[in-house]
Design an enzyme around this catalytic site. Structure first.
Site, PDB file in Angstrom:
ATOM      1  N   THR A  35     -14.393  15.461  54.788  1.00 22.78           N
ATOM      2  CA  THR A  35     -13.089  14.824  55.041  1.00 22.78           C
ATOM      3  C   THR A  35     -12.008  15.520  54.214  1.00 22.78           C
ATOM      4  O   THR A  35     -10.884  15.742  54.707  1.00 22.78           O
ATOM      5  CB  THR A  35     -13.156  13.314  54.712  1.00 22.78           C
ATOM      6  N   ALA A  88     -15.528   9.504  50.321  1.00 22.47           N
ATOM      7  CA  ALA A  88     -16.559   8.673  49.669  1.00 22.47           C
ATOM      8  C   ALA A  88     -17.705   8.470  50.649  1.00 22.47           C
ATOM      9  O   ALA A  88     -17.542   8.661  51.860  1.00 22.47           O
ATOM     10  CB  ALA A  88     -15.969   7.326  49.253  1.00 22.47           C
ATOM     11  N   ASP A  89     -18.854   8.084  50.107  1.00 23.28           N
ATOM     12  CA  ASP A  89     -20.029   7.843  50.961  1.00 23.28           C
ATOM     13  C   ASP A  89     -20.139   6.384  51.384  1.00 23.28           C
ATOM     14  O   ASP A  89     -20.582   6.093  52.493  1.00 23.28           O
ATOM     15  CB  ASP A  89     -21.302   8.274  50.228  1.00 23.28           C
ATOM     16  N   LYS A  99     -20.338   7.722  45.572  1.00 20.15           N
ATOM     17  CA  LYS A  99     -19.903   9.076  45.866  1.00 20.15           C
ATOM     18  C   LYS A  99     -20.967  10.056  45.392  1.00 20.15           C
ATOM     19  O   LYS A  99     -21.876   9.683  44.678  1.00 20.15           O
ATOM     20  CB  LYS A  99     -18.584   9.367  45.138  1.00 20.15           C
ATOM     21  N   GLY A 100     -20.824  11.304  45.827  1.00 18.32           N
ATOM     22  CA  GLY A 100     -21.746  12.316  45.330  1.00 18.32           C
ATOM     23  C   GLY A 100     -22.680  12.863  46.390  1.00 18.32           C
ATOM     24  O   GLY A 100     -23.573  13.649  46.080  1.00 18.32           O
ATOM     25  N   GLU A 108     -15.627  14.803  40.178  1.00 23.04           N
ATOM     26  CA  GLU A 108     -14.800  13.861  40.957  1.00 23.04           C
ATOM     27  C   GLU A 108     -14.449  12.642  40.110  1.00 23.04           C
ATOM     28  O   GLU A 108     -13.322  12.148  40.146  1.00 23.04           O
ATOM     29  CB  GLU A 108     -15.551  13.439  42.223  1.00 23.04           C
ATOM     30  N   LYS A 126     -18.288   4.137  56.721  1.00 18.48           N
ATOM     31  CA  LYS A 126     -18.532   4.125  55.272  1.00 18.48           C
ATOM     32  C   LYS A 126     -18.318   2.747  54.641  1.00 18.48           C
ATOM     33  O   LYS A 126     -18.625   2.557  53.469  1.00 18.48           O
ATOM     34  CB  LYS A 126     -17.605   5.133  54.578  1.00 18.48           C
TER      35      LYS A 126
HETATM   36  C1  5RP Z   1     -18.879  14.658  47.362  1.00 17.10           C
HETATM   37  C2  5RP Z   1     -18.450  13.312  47.795  1.00 17.10           C
HETATM   38  C3  5RP Z   1     -17.817  13.207  49.140  1.00 17.10           C
HETATM   39  O1  5RP Z   1     -16.523  12.740  48.984  1.00 17.10           O
HETATM   40  C4  5RP Z   1     -18.632  12.254  49.978  1.00 17.10           C
HETATM   41  O2  5RP Z   1     -19.960  12.734  50.057  1.00 17.10           O
HETATM   42  C5  5RP Z   1     -18.040  12.105  51.384  1.00 17.10           C
HETATM   43  O3  5RP Z   1     -18.210  13.286  52.088  1.00 17.10           O
HETATM   44  P1  5RP Z   1     -17.721  13.488  53.583  1.00 17.10           P
HETATM   45  O4  5RP Z   1     -16.222  13.488  53.552  1.00 17.10           O
HETATM   46  O5  5RP Z   1     -18.306  14.817  53.973  1.00 17.10           O
HETATM   47  O6  5RP Z   1     -18.274  12.363  54.426  1.00 17.10           O
HETATM   48  O7  5RP Z   1     -18.584  12.342  47.103  1.00 17.10           O
HETATM   49  O8  5RP Z   1     -19.549  14.624  46.136  1.00 17.10           O
END
Ligand code: 5RP
Length: 234
Positions: A35, A88-89, A99-100, A108, A126
């Site tokens: 994102t 974020a996840d 996150k992560g 972050e 999410k």
């Molecule tokens: C990276 C993160 C990302 O922000 C999280 O994994 C969301 O990723 P995406 O935008 O690809 O869904 O925490 O460490």
């Protein structure tokens, strides 16, 4: 083919660009992930914020911004950030997050902590009622402490998996901060703040992907709209 999730991410990123250009930060912190990548594509096209400085949570984000001519600073030279933008996840009703997923949650978290205003962009999948519903909690560990922390986590009753690279490398994922990541799944419901403290109390744990009270607003993208969630107003 573009999925509804891709469209939702795009909508969240588009709204984030608008909001950030209105805020006109002098120093903008930028996270990492797909994102954030869309956000960067859109920002680069606008050719604005040329006088701003950027601090980045990953080498990849820093490279992307630098290649596009933006002014990227070393995080170590900065003691405060105006605005932070990231993905974020998982996001719960209190805007606490996991996150992560991209393996960058330590930087972050440091940049988010140093920022006056934190904006997150997520697609609608999410949003969760309870953190941990879909994602494990990433725990970044000093390589030297890997076996000790891994064993301790299992003794504490967690399901723990050392993150293995899916392609491009054979072996463990090594983060931008040279840590190894253990993905942790608690066996029962948890209080995010307490669990973050418990995990961090193990020597060798650098940081956790539990982000408690670290979001000022969350832009949620849907296939046809965006919603902006703010702390205490949801
Ligand atoms: C990276 C993160 C990302 O922000 C999280 O994994 C969301 O990723 P995406 O935008 O690809 O869904 O925490 O460490």
């Amino acid at each position: 083919m573009t999925s509804s999730i891709d469209v939702a991410k795009y909508k969240a990123a588009e709204e984030a660009v608008k909001r950030i250009l209105n805020l006109r930060p002098r120093i903008l912190g930028v996270g990492t992930g797909s994102t954030v990548d869309i956000f960067l594509d859109l920002l680069v096209k606008r050719r604005e914020l040329v006088d701003a400085k950027f601090v980045c949570a990953s080498l990849y984000t820093a490279q992307r911004l630098a290649e596009s001519g933006f002014n990227v600073m070393q995080l170590s030279t900065v003691d405060g950030v105006d605005v932070y933008i990231d993905g974020a996840d998982e996001v719960d009703r209190e805007l606490n997050m996991i996150k992560g997923g991209g393996g960058a949650s330590t930087l972050e978290k440091i940049i988010a902590y140093a920022s006056n205003y934190r904006i997150y962009m997520v697609d609608y999948t999410k949003l969760v009622n309870r953190l941990g519903e879909k994602h494990a909690i990433p725990v970044e560990v000093l390589p030297e402490a890997l076996n000790i922390v891994y064993k301790r986590l299992r003794e504490m009753g967690f399901e723990a998996t050392i993150r293995f690279a899916k392609s491009g490398k054979y072996g463990y994922v090594i983060s931008d901060t040279r840590g190894v990541i253990i993905d942790v799944r608690p066996s029962q419901e948890f209080n995010a703040r307490e669990l973050a403290q418990t995990l961090k109390s193990i020597p060798g744990v650098v940081e956790t992907g539990l982000f408690v009270d670290m979001a000022d607003e969350v832009i949620v993208g849907y296939p046809d709209r965006v919603e902006v969630l703010r702390k205490n107003r949801i």
